[in-house]
Each structure stands twice: as structure tokens, then as C-alpha cells.
Design a protein around this motif. Structure first.
Motif, short mmCIF file in Angstrom:
data_model
loop_
_atom_site.label_atom_id
_atom_site.label_comp_id
_atom_site.label_asym_id
_atom_site.label_seq_id
_atom_site.Cartn_x
_atom_site.Cartn_y
_atom_site.Cartn_z
N LEU A 1 0.83 -1.20 0.00
CA LEU A 1 0.00 0.00 0.00
C LEU A 1 0.86 1.26 0.00
CD1 LEU A 1 -2.76 1.41 0.19
CD2 LEU A 1 -2.61 1.14 2.67
N ALA A 2 1.92 1.28 0.79
CA ALA A 2 2.83 2.43 0.82
C ALA A 2 3.48 2.64 -0.54
CB ALA A 2 3.88 2.25 1.91
N GLY A 3 3.85 1.55 -1.21
CA GLY A 3 4.42 1.64 -2.55
C GLY A 3 3.45 2.24 -3.54
N LEU A 4 2.19 1.84 -3.45
CA LEU A 4 1.17 2.40 -4.34
C LEU A 4 0.97 3.89 -4.08
CD1 LEU A 4 -1.49 -0.46 -4.31
CD2 LEU A 4 0.06 0.16 -6.17
N ILE A 5 0.98 4.27 -2.82
CA ILE A 5 0.83 5.68 -2.47
C ILE A 5 2.01 6.50 -3.01
CG2 ILE A 5 0.78 7.33 -0.55
CD1 ILE A 5 -0.80 5.14 1.02
N ARG A 6 3.23 5.97 -2.87
CA ARG A 6 4.41 6.66 -3.40
C ARG A 6 4.29 6.91 -4.90
NH1 ARG A 6 7.36 2.74 -0.77
NH2 ARG A 6 7.94 3.41 1.29
N GLN A 7 3.72 5.95 -5.58
CA GLN A 7 3.59 6.03 -7.03
C GLN A 7 2.76 7.25 -7.46
OE1 GLN A 7 3.60 1.85 -8.70
NE2 GLN A 7 1.78 2.71 -9.53
N TYR A 8 1.77 7.62 -6.67
CA TYR A 8 0.91 8.73 -7.04
C TYR A 8 1.62 10.08 -7.00
CZ TYR A 8 -3.14 5.81 -7.58
OH TYR A 8 -4.01 4.86 -8.04
N GLY A 9 2.79 10.13 -6.39
CA GLY A 9 3.56 11.37 -6.38
C GLY A 9 4.44 11.53 -7.61
N PHE A 10 4.54 10.48 -8.42
CA PHE A 10 5.40 10.48 -9.60
C PHE A 10 4.62 10.80 -10.87
CE2 PHE A 10 8.16 7.58 -7.17
CZ PHE A 10 9.41 8.03 -7.53
N SER A 11 5.29 11.48 -11.76
CA SER A 11 4.82 11.57 -13.14
C SER A 11 6.07 11.56 -14.01
CB SER A 11 3.97 12.82 -13.38
OG SER A 11 4.74 13.98 -13.22
N LEU A 12 5.91 11.13 -15.23
CA LEU A 12 7.02 11.06 -16.16
C LEU A 12 6.74 11.97 -17.34
CD1 LEU A 12 7.61 7.19 -16.23
CD2 LEU A 12 8.94 8.90 -14.98
N ALA A 13 7.77 12.60 -17.86
CA ALA A 13 7.61 13.45 -19.03
C ALA A 13 7.54 12.56 -20.27
CB ALA A 13 8.78 14.43 -19.15
N GLY A 14 6.43 12.67 -20.98
CA GLY A 14 6.26 11.92 -22.22
C GLY A 14 6.06 12.90 -23.37
N PHE A 15 6.52 12.52 -24.53
CA PHE A 15 6.45 13.41 -25.69
C PHE A 15 5.68 12.74 -26.82
CE2 PHE A 15 10.06 14.48 -23.15
CZ PHE A 15 10.05 15.86 -23.13
N GLN A 16 4.84 13.54 -27.45
CA GLN A 16 4.03 13.06 -28.57
C GLN A 16 3.79 14.24 -29.50
OE1 GLN A 16 -0.12 11.75 -27.88
NE2 GLN A 16 0.72 9.67 -27.90
N GLU A 17 4.16 14.08 -30.76
CA GLU A 17 3.97 15.12 -31.77
C GLU A 17 4.56 16.47 -31.35
OE1 GLU A 17 -0.18 15.19 -32.80
OE2 GLU A 17 -0.20 13.04 -33.26
N GLY A 18 5.75 16.44 -30.77
CA GLY A 18 6.44 17.66 -30.39
C GLY A 18 5.94 18.32 -29.13
N LYS A 19 4.97 17.73 -28.46
CA LYS A 19 4.43 18.30 -27.22
C LYS A 19 4.85 17.45 -26.03
CE LYS A 19 0.28 20.00 -29.49
NZ LYS A 19 -1.17 19.83 -29.60
N GLU A 20 5.08 18.12 -24.90
CA GLU A 20 5.44 17.42 -23.67
C GLU A 20 4.21 17.26 -22.79
OE1 GLU A 20 8.27 17.88 -19.71
OE2 GLU A 20 8.72 19.07 -21.49
N PHE A 21 4.04 16.06 -22.24
CA PHE A 21 2.93 15.75 -21.35
C PHE A 21 3.48 15.16 -20.06
CE2 PHE A 21 1.40 15.32 -25.67
CZ PHE A 21 0.18 15.99 -25.65
N GLN A 22 2.87 15.48 -18.95
CA GLN A 22 3.21 14.84 -17.68
C GLN A 22 2.29 13.63 -17.52
OE1 GLN A 22 5.79 15.42 -15.52
NE2 GLN A 22 6.43 16.73 -17.22
#
Length: 148
Positions: free
Chosen positions: A30-51
Motif C-alpha cells: 500500500l505504501a508503494g502504491l501511495i508513493r507512485q501517485y507522487g510520480f509523473s514522467l515526461a512523455g512526448f508526442q507530436e512535439g508536445k510534452e505531457f506529464q
């Protein structure tokens, strides 16, 4: 178990505190799952950046030196290397399953054995991935909650 949630607009940042008598495997998960919600990764698609929220990523794959984030139906490129991402995601539900792939075990539906001591992993979105023999033990440990 008792769950109490206090909502206060004056609080600048969400804080989760777990009070327990013993940190068992389920609570560690459960603590691992909660930690995960604090993360986002930068992803790129068609020249735009998304979190991209980490909990939406099914798996991360590297092909020809480029890294890709796979969501249920979308794919984003990522500028980080697979090795760098593996270090960042060590205490989450992600685990490396081959030289070029990291999966989110929350989306793992089943596995079946293949020849040469490999496994075929089936994800909930229909993707099939190969778990190479040198990463099977890491996958088993992650599924048991040992490294969350």
C-alpha cells in the motif's frame, strides 16, 4: 484498520502518515502504491510534452536507444534512459523483466512458462511481453511485495 481523511484547503501539500503496530507486506505494498501517485514522467508526442501519471503507465520499453512509455492505448516517447527510470521506480510497482523492458505489475494479468526458462507476461490491455530468465526472480520478488 482505521482510515481517517482530513481535507483542508489551507494545507499547501498533501501528506499521508501511516501509524501502525507492524509494517507487514500488505502495508508495504500500500505504501508503494501511495508513493507512485507522487510520480509523473515526461512523455512526448507530436512535439508536445505531457506529464504522464505513473499509475497510468503499463510498461516502459527501449528500442534502438529510444525509450517509450506505453499506456492503455497510447504511446509516448521519453528522454530518460531505461536504466535511469529503473532507479527512479525502484520502490514502486515497476520491475525490469528484460534488458529492454520494465512493467507495472499492477497491470499484469497472468504469466505462462515458455521454453528456455522464460515467461510470457499478459497485461490487462492485451499486450504480451517476454520475461527473460535473468529477471524472473526480480518479478517474483516484486509480486511478493519484497521490493515495494
Amino acid at each position: 484498520m482505521k482510515l481517517t481523511i482530513y481535507q483542508d484547503l489551507a494545507i499547501p501539500e498533501t501528506e499521508i502518515i501511516i501509524h501502525c503496530t507492524h509494517m507487514d507486506m500488505r502495508l508495504q505494498h500500500l505504501a508503494g502504491l501511495i508513493r507512485q501517485y507522487g510520480f509523473s514522467l515526461a512523455g512526448f508526442q507530436e512535439g508536445k510534452e505531457f506529464q504522464i501519471p505513473l499509475e497510468q503507465v503499463y510498461f516502459i520499453d527501449s528500442v534502438d536507444g529510444r525509450t517509450f512509455l506505453y499506456l492503455e492505448k497510447e504511446v509516448y516517447s521519453c528522454r530518460e534512459t531505461l536504466a535511469a527510470l529503473e532507479k527512479k521506480l525502484i520502490h514502486t510497482s515497476f520491475v525490469r523483466i528484460s534488458k529492454n523492458c520494465i512493467i507495472n505489475v499492477n497491470f499484469l494479468e497472468s504469466v505462462r512458462p515458455l521454453f528456455n526458462h522464460r515467461l510470457e507476461a499478459f497485461l490487462t490491455n492485451g499486450e504480451k511481453l517476454i520475461v527473460t530468465r535473468s529477471y524472473i526472480e526480480a518479478l517474483r520478488d516484486k509480486l511478493k511485495g519484497a521490493s515495494l
